[in-house]
Design a protein around this motif. Structure first.
Motif, PDB file in Angstrom:
ATOM      1  N   GLU A 283       0.835  -1.213   0.000  1.00 32.25           N
ATOM      2  CA  GLU A 283       0.000   0.000   0.000  1.00 32.25           C
ATOM      3  C   GLU A 283       0.862   1.252   0.000  1.00 32.25           C
ATOM      4  O   GLU A 283       0.594   2.202  -0.743  1.00 32.25           O
ATOM      5  CB  GLU A 283      -0.912   0.021   1.229  1.00 32.25           C
ATOM      6  CG  GLU A 283      -2.108  -0.882   1.132  1.00 32.25           C
ATOM      7  CD  GLU A 283      -3.118  -0.611   2.229  1.00 32.25           C
ATOM      8  OE1 GLU A 283      -3.049   0.455   2.885  1.00 32.25           O
ATOM      9  OE2 GLU A 283      -4.008  -1.461   2.422  1.00 32.25           O
ATOM     10  N   VAL A 284       1.889   1.259   0.861  1.00 31.13           N
ATOM     11  CA  VAL A 284       2.769   2.433   0.945  1.00 31.13           C
ATOM     12  C   VAL A 284       3.360   2.744  -0.430  1.00 31.13           C
ATOM     13  O   VAL A 284       3.317   3.889  -0.906  1.00 31.13           O
ATOM     14  CB  VAL A 284       3.901   2.210   1.980  1.00 31.13           C
ATOM     15  CG1 VAL A 284       4.982   3.279   1.835  1.00 31.13           C
ATOM     16  CG2 VAL A 284       3.345   2.202   3.391  1.00 31.13           C
ATOM     17  N   PHE A 285       3.891   1.723  -1.093  1.00 29.19           N
ATOM     18  CA  PHE A 285       4.563   1.972  -2.365  1.00 29.19           C
ATOM     19  C   PHE A 285       3.570   2.239  -3.503  1.00 29.19           C
ATOM     20  O   PHE A 285       3.887   2.983  -4.430  1.00 29.19           O
ATOM     21  CB  PHE A 285       5.541   0.853  -2.687  1.00 29.19           C
ATOM     22  CG  PHE A 285       6.808   0.960  -1.886  1.00 29.19           C
ATOM     23  CD1 PHE A 285       7.790   1.867  -2.239  1.00 29.19           C
ATOM     24  CD2 PHE A 285       6.992   0.197  -0.737  1.00 29.19           C
ATOM     25  CE1 PHE A 285       8.950   2.006  -1.495  1.00 29.19           C
ATOM     26  CE2 PHE A 285       8.150   0.319   0.018  1.00 29.19           C
ATOM     27  CZ  PHE A 285       9.130   1.222  -0.357  1.00 29.19           C
ATOM     28  N   ALA A 286       2.370   1.691  -3.421  1.00 34.02           N
ATOM     29  CA  ALA A 286       1.336   2.027  -4.416  1.00 34.02           C
ATOM     30  C   ALA A 286       0.948   3.497  -4.289  1.00 34.02           C
ATOM     31  O   ALA A 286       0.822   4.216  -5.296  1.00 34.02           O
ATOM     32  CB  ALA A 286       0.110   1.130  -4.235  1.00 34.02           C
ATOM     33  N   LEU A 287       0.775   3.952  -3.066  1.00 39.79           N
ATOM     34  CA  LEU A 287       0.448   5.362  -2.838  1.00 39.79           C
ATOM     35  C   LEU A 287       1.615   6.258  -3.240  1.00 39.79           C
ATOM     36  O   LEU A 287       1.422   7.294  -3.886  1.00 39.79           O
ATOM     37  CB  LEU A 287       0.092   5.585  -1.366  1.00 39.79           C
ATOM     38  CG  LEU A 287      -1.245   5.006  -0.911  1.00 39.79           C
ATOM     39  CD1 LEU A 287      -1.293   4.893   0.605  1.00 39.79           C
ATOM     40  CD2 LEU A 287      -2.404   5.849  -1.425  1.00 39.79           C
ATOM     41  N   TYR A 288       2.819   5.860  -2.880  1.00 36.15           N
ATOM     42  CA  TYR A 288       4.011   6.650  -3.211  1.00 36.15           C
ATOM     43  C   TYR A 288       4.148   6.820  -4.721  1.00 36.15           C
ATOM     44  O   TYR A 288       4.353   7.936  -5.223  1.00 36.15           O
ATOM     45  CB  TYR A 288       5.243   5.973  -2.612  1.00 36.15           C
ATOM     46  CG  TYR A 288       6.559   6.618  -2.969  1.00 36.15           C
ATOM     47  CD1 TYR A 288       6.818   7.950  -2.670  1.00 36.15           C
ATOM     48  CD2 TYR A 288       7.571   5.878  -3.597  1.00 36.15           C
ATOM     49  CE1 TYR A 288       8.045   8.536  -2.987  1.00 36.15           C
ATOM     50  CE2 TYR A 288       8.796   6.453  -3.903  1.00 36.15           C
ATOM     51  CZ  TYR A 288       9.023   7.778  -3.605  1.00 36.15           C
ATOM     52  OH  TYR A 288      10.232   8.363  -3.920  1.00 36.15           O
ATOM     53  N   GLU A 289       4.022   5.722  -5.463  1.00 40.68           N
ATOM     54  CA  GLU A 289       4.126   5.794  -6.928  1.00 40.68           C
ATOM     55  C   GLU A 289       3.044   6.697  -7.508  1.00 40.68           C
ATOM     56  O   GLU A 289       3.290   7.470  -8.442  1.00 40.68           O
ATOM     57  CB  GLU A 289       4.034   4.390  -7.537  1.00 40.68           C
ATOM     58  CG  GLU A 289       5.209   3.478  -7.215  1.00 40.68           C
ATOM     59  CD  GLU A 289       6.529   3.967  -7.791  1.00 40.68           C
ATOM     60  OE1 GLU A 289       6.519   4.615  -8.863  1.00 40.68           O
ATOM     61  OE2 GLU A 289       7.578   3.711  -7.163  1.00 40.68           O
ATOM     62  N   ALA A 290       1.843   6.612  -6.962  1.00 39.61           N
ATOM     63  CA  ALA A 290       0.750   7.459  -7.448  1.00 39.61           C
ATOM     64  C   ALA A 290       1.045   8.928  -7.154  1.00 39.61           C
ATOM     65  O   ALA A 290       0.854   9.796  -8.017  1.00 39.61           O
ATOM     66  CB  ALA A 290      -0.570   7.039  -6.789  1.00 39.61           C
ATOM     67  N   TYR A 291       1.510   9.222  -5.959  1.00 43.31           N
ATOM     68  CA  TYR A 291       1.805  10.604  -5.605  1.00 43.31           C
ATOM     69  C   TYR A 291       2.936  11.167  -6.464  1.00 43.31           C
ATOM     70  O   TYR A 291       2.920  12.355  -6.823  1.00 43.31           O
ATOM     71  CB  TYR A 291       2.173  10.719  -4.122  1.00 43.31           C
ATOM     72  CG  TYR A 291       1.044  10.363  -3.180  1.00 43.31           C
ATOM     73  CD1 TYR A 291      -0.289  10.447  -3.560  1.00 43.31           C
ATOM     74  CD2 TYR A 291       1.305   9.927  -1.884  1.00 43.31           C
ATOM     75  CE1 TYR A 291      -1.318  10.119  -2.690  1.00 43.31           C
ATOM     76  CE2 TYR A 291       0.283   9.601  -1.008  1.00 43.31           C
ATOM     77  CZ  TYR A 291      -1.027   9.689  -1.419  1.00 43.31           C
ATOM     78  OH  TYR A 291      -2.033   9.355  -0.557  1.00 43.31           O
ATOM     79  N   LEU A 292       3.913  10.315  -6.817  1.00 36.50           N
ATOM     80  CA  LEU A 292       4.991  10.769  -7.704  1.00 36.50           C
ATOM     81  C   LEU A 292       4.448  11.195  -9.061  1.00 36.50           C
ATOM     82  O   LEU A 292       4.977  12.103  -9.696  1.00 36.50           O
ATOM     83  CB  LEU A 292       6.029   9.659  -7.902  1.00 36.50           C
ATOM     84  CG  LEU A 292       6.985   9.374  -6.752  1.00 36.50           C
ATOM     85  CD1 LEU A 292       7.902   8.215  -7.108  1.00 36.50           C
ATOM     86  CD2 LEU A 292       7.804  10.610  -6.397  1.00 36.50           C
ATOM     87  N   ARG A 293       3.386  10.520  -9.511  1.00 33.01           N
ATOM     88  CA  ARG A 293       2.767  10.849 -10.804  1.00 33.01           C
ATOM     89  C   ARG A 293       1.703  11.932 -10.674  1.00 33.01           C
ATOM     90  O   ARG A 293       1.039  12.269 -11.654  1.00 33.01           O
ATOM     91  CB  ARG A 293       2.151   9.589 -11.415  1.00 33.01           C
ATOM     92  CG  ARG A 293       3.166   8.508 -11.758  1.00 33.01           C
ATOM     93  CD  ARG A 293       2.549   7.384 -12.585  1.00 33.01           C
ATOM     94  NE  ARG A 293       1.348   6.834 -12.003  1.00 33.01           N
ATOM     95  CZ  ARG A 293       1.296   5.795 -11.153  1.00 33.01           C
ATOM     96  NH1 ARG A 293       2.430   5.209 -10.784  1.00 33.01           N
ATOM     97  NH2 ARG A 293       0.159   5.356 -10.684  1.00 33.01           N
ATOM     98  N   GLY A 294       1.537  12.436  -9.459  1.00 35.31           N
ATOM     99  CA  GLY A 294       0.535  13.479  -9.233  1.00 35.31           C
ATOM    100  C   GLY A 294      -0.887  12.966  -9.259  1.00 35.31           C
ATOM    101  O   GLY A 294      -1.812  13.707  -9.560  1.00 35.31           O
ATOM    102  N   LYS A 295      -1.056  11.689  -8.928  1.00 32.93           N
ATOM    103  CA  LYS A 295      -2.391  11.086  -8.956  1.00 32.93           C
ATOM    104  C   LYS A 295      -2.722  10.488  -7.595  1.00 32.93           C
ATOM    105  O   LYS A 295      -1.862  10.295  -6.759  1.00 32.93           O
ATOM    106  CB  LYS A 295      -2.450   9.984 -10.028  1.00 32.93           C
ATOM    107  CG  LYS A 295      -2.202  10.490 -11.424  1.00 32.93           C
ATOM    108  CD  LYS A 295      -2.299   9.363 -12.426  1.00 32.93           C
ATOM    109  CE  LYS A 295      -2.085   9.912 -13.838  1.00 32.93           C
ATOM    110  NZ  LYS A 295      -2.180   8.860 -14.847  1.00 32.93           N
ATOM    111  N   ASP A 296      -3.996  10.208  -7.413  1.00 38.34           N
ATOM    112  CA  ASP A 296      -4.441   9.460  -6.245  1.00 38.34           C
ATOM    113  C   ASP A 296      -4.645   8.020  -6.671  1.00 38.34           C
ATOM    114  O   ASP A 296      -4.825   7.729  -7.857  1.00 38.34           O
ATOM    115  CB  ASP A 296      -5.741  10.038  -5.679  1.00 38.34           C
ATOM    116  CG  ASP A 296      -5.514  11.369  -4.968  1.00 38.34           C
ATOM    117  OD1 ASP A 296      -4.499  11.488  -4.265  1.00 38.34           O
ATOM    118  OD2 ASP A 296      -6.348  12.279  -5.125  1.00 38.34           O
TER     119      ASP A 296
END
Length: 199
Positions: A156-169
Protein backbone atom coordinates in the motif's frame (compact mmCIF):
# COMPACT_ATOMS: atom_id res chain seq x y z
CA UNK A 1 -4.47 15.85 21.89
CA UNK A 2 -5.37 12.42 20.55
CA UNK A 3 -8.93 11.24 21.14
CA UNK A 4 -9.87 7.60 21.63
CA UNK A 5 -12.35 6.57 18.94
CA UNK A 6 -12.60 2.84 19.67
CA UNK A 7 -11.69 0.38 22.42
CA UNK A 8 -11.73 -3.41 22.38
CA UNK A 9 -10.05 -6.41 23.95
CA UNK A 10 -6.71 -7.90 22.95
CA UNK A 11 -6.18 -10.99 20.86
CA UNK A 12 -4.47 -13.88 22.71
CA UNK A 13 -1.26 -13.13 20.78
CA UNK A 14 -1.36 -9.47 21.82
CA UNK A 15 -2.08 -10.43 25.43
CA UNK A 16 0.99 -12.67 25.45
CA UNK A 17 3.19 -9.90 24.07
CA UNK A 18 1.82 -7.41 26.59
CA UNK A 19 2.65 -9.89 29.35
CA UNK A 20 6.27 -9.97 28.11
CA UNK A 21 6.46 -6.17 28.31
CA UNK A 22 4.84 -5.90 31.74
CA UNK A 23 7.04 -8.68 33.14
CA UNK A 24 10.10 -6.65 32.18
CA UNK A 25 11.54 -8.83 29.43
CA UNK A 26 13.97 -7.44 26.84
CA UNK A 27 12.25 -4.44 25.17
CA UNK A 28 13.42 -5.60 21.74
CA UNK A 29 11.98 -9.10 21.96
CA UNK A 30 8.68 -8.35 20.18
CA UNK A 31 9.99 -5.58 17.97
CA UNK A 32 10.13 -5.90 14.19
CA UNK A 33 12.60 -4.05 11.96
CA UNK A 34 11.97 -4.00 8.22
CA UNK A 35 14.74 -2.57 6.02
CA UNK A 36 14.21 -1.53 2.41
CA UNK A 37 16.97 -0.32 0.10
CA UNK A 38 15.79 2.08 -2.60
CA UNK A 39 18.17 2.52 -5.53
CA UNK A 40 16.83 5.92 -6.50
CA UNK A 41 16.52 9.39 -5.02
CA UNK A 42 13.64 9.38 -2.55
CA UNK A 43 10.90 12.00 -2.91
CA UNK A 44 10.64 12.30 0.84
CA UNK A 45 7.48 14.44 1.00
CA UNK A 46 5.51 11.99 -1.16
CA UNK A 47 6.97 8.97 0.64
CA UNK A 48 5.99 10.30 4.05
CA UNK A 49 2.57 11.31 2.72
CA UNK A 50 2.04 7.69 1.68
CA UNK A 51 2.88 6.50 5.20
CA UNK A 52 0.50 9.03 6.74
CA UNK A 53 -2.26 7.80 4.43
CA UNK A 54 -1.64 4.14 5.35
CA UNK A 55 -1.74 4.97 9.06
CA UNK A 56 -5.05 6.79 8.52
CA UNK A 57 -6.44 3.76 6.65
CA UNK A 58 -5.54 1.18 9.32
CA UNK A 59 -6.79 1.76 12.88
CA UNK A 60 -4.40 -0.86 14.26
CA UNK A 61 -1.51 1.49 13.39
CA UNK A 62 -3.10 4.08 15.70
CA UNK A 63 -3.57 1.66 18.59
CA UNK A 64 -2.13 1.70 22.08
CA UNK A 65 -2.59 -0.62 25.06
CA UNK A 66 -4.11 0.02 28.46
CA UNK A 67 -3.90 -2.34 31.41
CA UNK A 68 -3.34 -0.38 34.63
CA UNK A 69 -6.36 -0.16 36.94
CA UNK A 70 -8.66 -2.34 34.84
CA UNK A 71 -9.63 -6.02 35.05
CA UNK A 72 -8.63 -7.02 31.51
CA UNK A 73 -6.23 -5.14 29.22
CA UNK A 74 -7.70 -3.34 26.21
CA UNK A 75 -6.46 -1.57 23.12
CA UNK A 76 -7.52 1.97 22.33
CA UNK A 77 -7.59 3.38 18.81
CA UNK A 78 -6.88 7.10 18.65
CA UNK A 79 -8.09 9.40 15.92
CA UNK A 80 -4.67 10.61 14.77
CA UNK A 81 -0.99 10.11 15.43
CA UNK A 82 2.27 11.63 14.32
CA UNK A 83 4.71 9.08 12.95
CA UNK A 84 8.14 9.48 14.59
CA UNK A 85 10.67 9.99 11.79
CA UNK A 86 14.45 10.25 11.91
CA UNK A 87 16.49 11.25 8.87
CA UNK A 88 20.23 10.92 8.26
CA UNK A 89 22.50 11.88 5.40
CA UNK A 90 25.57 9.61 5.36
CA UNK A 91 26.78 10.31 1.83
CA UNK A 92 30.03 11.77 3.16
CA UNK A 93 30.92 8.52 4.93
CA UNK A 94 32.86 5.67 3.36
CA UNK A 95 31.00 2.46 2.54
CA UNK A 96 32.38 0.50 5.51
CA UNK A 97 31.61 3.29 7.95
CA UNK A 98 28.07 3.65 6.55
CA UNK A 99 27.36 -0.03 7.13
CA UNK A 100 28.85 0.10 10.63
CA UNK A 101 26.74 3.15 11.43
CA UNK A 102 23.63 1.42 10.13
CA UNK A 103 24.25 -1.69 12.24
CA UNK A 104 24.70 0.54 15.29
CA UNK A 105 21.46 2.32 14.39
CA UNK A 106 19.61 -1.03 14.16
CA UNK A 107 20.98 -2.10 17.53
CA UNK A 108 20.09 1.14 19.31
CA UNK A 109 16.66 1.23 17.64
CA UNK A 110 15.89 -2.27 18.93
CA UNK A 111 16.95 -1.41 22.50
CA UNK A 112 14.65 1.64 22.49
CA UNK A 113 11.59 -0.57 22.24
CA UNK A 114 8.18 1.10 22.56
CA UNK A 115 5.98 2.48 25.28
CA UNK A 116 2.85 0.41 24.61
CA UNK A 117 0.65 3.00 26.33
CA UNK A 118 1.34 5.57 23.58
CA UNK A 119 0.48 5.38 19.87
CA UNK A 120 1.89 4.95 17.35
CA UNK A 121 3.83 1.79 18.08
CA UNK A 122 5.90 2.31 14.96
CA UNK A 123 8.56 4.68 13.63
CA UNK A 124 10.52 5.36 10.46
CA UNK A 125 14.19 6.07 9.84
CA UNK A 126 15.41 7.33 6.46
CA UNK A 127 19.11 7.15 5.65
CA UNK A 128 20.50 8.73 2.50
CA UNK A 129 23.44 6.40 1.86
CA UNK A 130 24.37 7.71 -1.62
CA UNK A 131 22.92 10.11 -4.17
CA UNK A 132 20.99 7.21 -5.73
CA UNK A 133 20.45 5.06 -2.64
CA UNK A 134 18.23 5.33 0.43
CA UNK A 135 17.86 2.89 3.32
CA UNK A 136 14.44 2.88 4.94
CA UNK A 137 13.97 1.34 8.38
CA UNK A 138 10.40 0.68 9.49
CA UNK A 139 10.23 -0.38 13.13
CA UNK A 140 7.00 -1.56 14.75
CA UNK A 141 5.83 -3.58 17.69
CA UNK A 142 4.85 -7.11 16.70
CA UNK A 143 1.55 -6.75 18.58
CA UNK A 144 0.29 -4.61 15.68
CA UNK A 145 1.12 -6.82 12.72
CA UNK A 146 2.08 -10.38 11.93
CA UNK A 147 4.32 -11.64 9.13
CA UNK A 148 1.40 -11.86 6.70
CA UNK A 149 0.18 -8.32 7.35
CA UNK A 150 3.22 -6.11 7.00
CA UNK A 151 3.97 -7.00 3.34
CA UNK A 152 0.41 -5.93 2.47
CA UNK A 153 0.97 -2.60 4.20
CA UNK A 154 4.26 -2.07 2.40
CA UNK A 155 2.50 -2.70 -0.91
CA UNK A 156 0.00 0.00 0.00
CA UNK A 157 2.77 2.43 0.95
CA UNK A 158 4.56 1.97 -2.36
CA UNK A 159 1.34 2.03 -4.42
CA UNK A 160 0.45 5.36 -2.84
CA UNK A 161 4.01 6.65 -3.21
CA UNK A 162 4.13 5.79 -6.93
CA UNK A 163 0.75 7.46 -7.45
CA UNK A 164 1.81 10.60 -5.60
CA UNK A 165 4.99 10.77 -7.70
CA UNK A 166 2.77 10.85 -10.80
CA UNK A 167 0.54 13.48 -9.23
CA UNK A 168 -2.39 11.09 -8.96
CA UNK A 169 -4.44 9.46 -6.25
CA UNK A 170 -4.86 5.72 -6.01
CA UNK A 171 -8.15 4.04 -5.21
CA UNK A 172 -7.27 1.28 -2.76
CA UNK A 173 -9.97 -1.05 -1.44
CA UNK A 174 -11.15 -0.32 2.07
CA UNK A 175 -9.22 -2.44 4.57
CA UNK A 176 -10.97 -4.49 7.22
CA UNK A 177 -10.21 -3.07 10.66
CA UNK A 178 -8.47 -5.18 13.29
CA UNK A 179 -11.66 -4.96 15.35
CA UNK A 180 -13.21 -7.43 12.88
CA UNK A 181 -10.53 -9.97 13.79
CA UNK A 182 -11.25 -9.47 17.49
CA UNK A 183 -14.98 -9.96 16.86
CA UNK A 184 -14.22 -13.18 14.95
CA UNK A 185 -12.09 -14.45 17.83
CA UNK A 186 -14.96 -13.81 20.24
CA UNK A 187 -17.16 -16.19 18.26
CA UNK A 188 -14.70 -19.07 18.32
CA UNK A 189 -15.36 -22.08 20.52
CA UNK A 190 -12.26 -21.87 22.68
CA UNK A 191 -13.11 -25.02 24.65
CA UNK A 192 -13.02 -27.22 21.56
CA UNK A 193 -9.80 -25.51 20.42
CA UNK A 194 -8.25 -26.14 23.81
CA UNK A 195 -9.28 -29.82 23.69
CA UNK A 196 -7.81 -30.13 20.18
CA UNK A 197 -4.43 -28.69 21.13
CA UNK A 198 -4.27 -30.64 24.36
CA UNK A 199 -4.89 -33.82 22.30
Amino acid sequence: MNHVIDTYELSPMQAGMLFHVVSGEDPGVDLQQIVATLHEPLAEAQFLRAWVQVVERHPVLRSRFRWVGITEPVQDVVDQVEIPIEQFDWRALGETERHQQFQALLDSDRVRGFDLEHAPLMRLTLVRAEDQEYWVLWTFHHSLLDERSFPLLLREVFALYEAYLRGKDVDLPLPRPYRDHIEWLRKLDMDSSKAYWQG
